[in-house]
Design an enzyme around this catalytic site. Structure first.
Site, PDB file in Angstrom:
ATOM      1  N   ARG A 103      91.726 -29.232 -11.883  1.00 57.05           N
ATOM      2  CA  ARG A 103      92.104 -30.531 -12.846  1.00 57.05           C
ATOM      3  C   ARG A 103      93.460 -31.034 -12.901  1.00 57.05           C
ATOM      4  O   ARG A 103      94.434 -30.116 -12.987  1.00 57.05           O
ATOM      5  CB  ARG A 103      91.777 -29.927 -14.265  1.00 57.05           C
ATOM      6  N   HIS A 163      91.412 -37.989 -19.942  1.00 50.13           N
ATOM      7  CA  HIS A 163      90.167 -37.458 -20.135  1.00 50.13           C
ATOM      8  C   HIS A 163      89.048 -38.054 -19.386  1.00 50.13           C
ATOM      9  O   HIS A 163      87.980 -38.039 -19.638  1.00 50.13           O
ATOM     10  CB  HIS A 163      89.557 -37.703 -21.745  1.00 50.13           C
ATOM     11  N   ASN A 189      92.389 -25.042 -14.293  1.00 51.68           N
ATOM     12  CA  ASN A 189      93.007 -26.166 -15.026  1.00 51.68           C
ATOM     13  C   ASN A 189      94.322 -25.286 -15.377  1.00 51.68           C
ATOM     14  O   ASN A 189      94.014 -24.291 -16.626  1.00 51.68           O
ATOM     15  CB  ASN A 189      92.063 -26.475 -16.232  1.00 51.68           C
ATOM     16  N   GLU A 213      83.410 -30.861 -18.225  1.00 48.66           N
ATOM     17  CA  GLU A 213      84.247 -31.287 -17.200  1.00 48.66           C
ATOM     18  C   GLU A 213      84.341 -30.453 -15.852  1.00 48.66           C
ATOM     19  O   GLU A 213      84.883 -31.084 -14.784  1.00 48.66           O
ATOM     20  CB  GLU A 213      85.664 -31.496 -17.817  1.00 48.66           C
ATOM     21  N   ARG A 256      98.529 -34.220 -32.287  1.00 51.64           N
ATOM     22  CA  ARG A 256      99.373 -35.075 -31.773  1.00 51.64           C
ATOM     23  C   ARG A 256      98.859 -36.433 -32.948  1.00 51.64           C
ATOM     24  O   ARG A 256      97.821 -36.634 -33.373  1.00 51.64           O
ATOM     25  CB  ARG A 256      98.713 -35.865 -30.438  1.00 51.64           C
TER      26      ARG A 256
END
Ligand code: AMP
Length: 396
Positions: free
Chosen positions: A95, A183, A8, A383, A243
């Site tokens: 990813r 996601h 990733n 993940e 965020r």
């Protein structure tokens, strides 16, 4: 030993995990780690399956190396470290942020696929080029090494047109300004595990709340996504660590007109200085805020939960009801306070938590009472395992 390497990659960091091939169901990574601070002081950290440190070093590229060279250097360091662990790479799974409208599932990378993924860079300029970089470098170094891309967007391709479309000029929509959602690998993993945790209710109207530093929710029917809170970018929807999530677009215009903000300042304000950090002025970290006595910390956590519960209201409409609510991600798996605060807002649906079950952390289980109007569960996400699974499946 043969291994499946999961990568990733970001602009200044690269996270990795190695699984033994062939991949076992529920296998734990043999080792995992990250390279941080690429472009400044670059640190390489790797830990074994028990979390014991295998390596924790600062790595130095030759003076004068440019950023791309430093990224290459970091990847080379990882590859030689892996070789020293006596693991031979069978394949690499990546990813990748964006699969655009083309990819609703992971894909084995070919030069044609790579070119298509490059064409999505304008849709995700902050992540996509960095996700693709190690793919290009590895393809050059080992042309025979199978590589697979798993997309954050793929799970959400089942959303109907209504859930994907913004009320903006059609020309922009035609350019690709749509609600993609992110996601996806986490939602895929959790939805795969869900039937074993809550039984037949998993096929009904389900909302999964992925609450971590980045946070989003998805509404599912028959385990397929019908709506999600993130949209064109990962800035929409829930309040997050740094965020803002959804805000009045007029605020952006205000910042431009009143404060003379350009694209860079707006990006920083929306992505880096808002959310839990912006509201508390203390930290982006939920654990820190929960441990703080400052009223601003409590306000930030309260606002996080309130806005999350409002989004559940919206997704309940999109799913046509709410049979189950599932928490995952660092906050969703670990914060009993956040779970309890959010579920309290769903009292009108008859949702009731079992306080003892909710007090536990990080365990896949149902945490609602038997008479609860909504089944509430926790399912820890994974993940990396999901990407390893797709990588080994696509290898045949
Ligand atoms: P993630 O991005 O999924 O790794 O999640 C990171 C977030 O999870 C951070 O805000 C952490 O503070 C939060 N988190 C991790 N453990 C706990 C915990 N025990 N209690 C509350 N929040 C936690």
């Amino acid at each position: 030993m043969q291994g499946l390497l999961i990568i990733n990659a970001g602009s200044s960091s690269l996270k990795f995990a190695m699984f033994e091939a062939p991949l076992a169901a529920n296998a734990l990574a043999l080792f995992r780690g990250q390279i941080d601070g690429i472009g400044a002081e670059t640190k390489f950290v790797a830990k074994d399956v028990n979390g014991a440190t295998l390596s924790d070093t600062v790595i130095h590229a030759p003076a004068g190396t440019d950023l791309e060279g430093l990224q290459q250097f970091a990847l080379e360091h990882l590859l030689s470290w892996i070789e020293a662990q006596k693991v031979e790479l069978q394949a690499v799974g990546h990813r990748v942020l964006h699969g655009g409208e083309d990819y609703s599932a992971p894909v084995r990378i070919t030069p044609e696929v790579f070119a298509t993924l490059e064409s999505f860079i304008p849709l995700g300029p902050l992540h996509q080029p960095h996700n693709l970089r190690p793919i290009r470098m590895l393809a050059k170094k080992y042309p025979q090494l199978p590589q697979v891309a798993c997309f954050d967007t793929a799970f959400h391709r089942t959303q109907p047109w209504l859930a994907q479309t913004y009320p903006i000029p059609r020309k922009l929509t035609q350019e690709g300004v749509k609600r993609y959602g992110f996601h996806g690998t986490s939602y895929e993993y959790v939805s795969r595990e869900l039937p074993a945790v809550i039984g037949a209710k998993a096929q009904g109207a389900v909302v999964i709340a992925h609450l971590g530093n980045g946070a989003s929710m998805a509404a599912l029917r028959d385990l397929k996504c019908v709506a999600t809170t993130m949209g064109f970018t990962a800035a929409e929807g829930l309040m997050m660590g740094t965020r803002s999530g959804t805000i009045d677009p007029g605020i952006l215009l205000y910042m431009v007109e009143r404060h003379g903000y350009g694209a860079e300042e707006l990006t920083r304000a929306i992505y880096k200085e808002s959310g839990l950090l912006g509201v508390s002025g203390i930290s982006q970290d939920m654990r820190t805020l929960e441990g703080s006595d400052a009223p601003e910390a409590k306000e930030a956590v309260d606002l996080f939960c309130y806005r999350a519960a409002r989004e559940i209201g919206s997704l309940t409409m999109a799913a046509g009801g709410l049979d189950a609510l599932v928490f995952t991600g660092g906050i969703g798996e670990n914060s009993s306070h956040v779970r309890a605060s959010i579920v309290k807002y769903l009292g009108w649906l008859g949702a009731r938590l079992d306080a003892d079950a909710n007090a536990q952390r990080g365990k896949a289980q149902c945490i609602s009472t038997p008479d609860s109007g909504v089944v509430v569960a926790v399912v820890p996400t994974n993940e990396e395992w999901m990407i390893a699974h797709h990588t080994s499946t696509l290898l045949g």
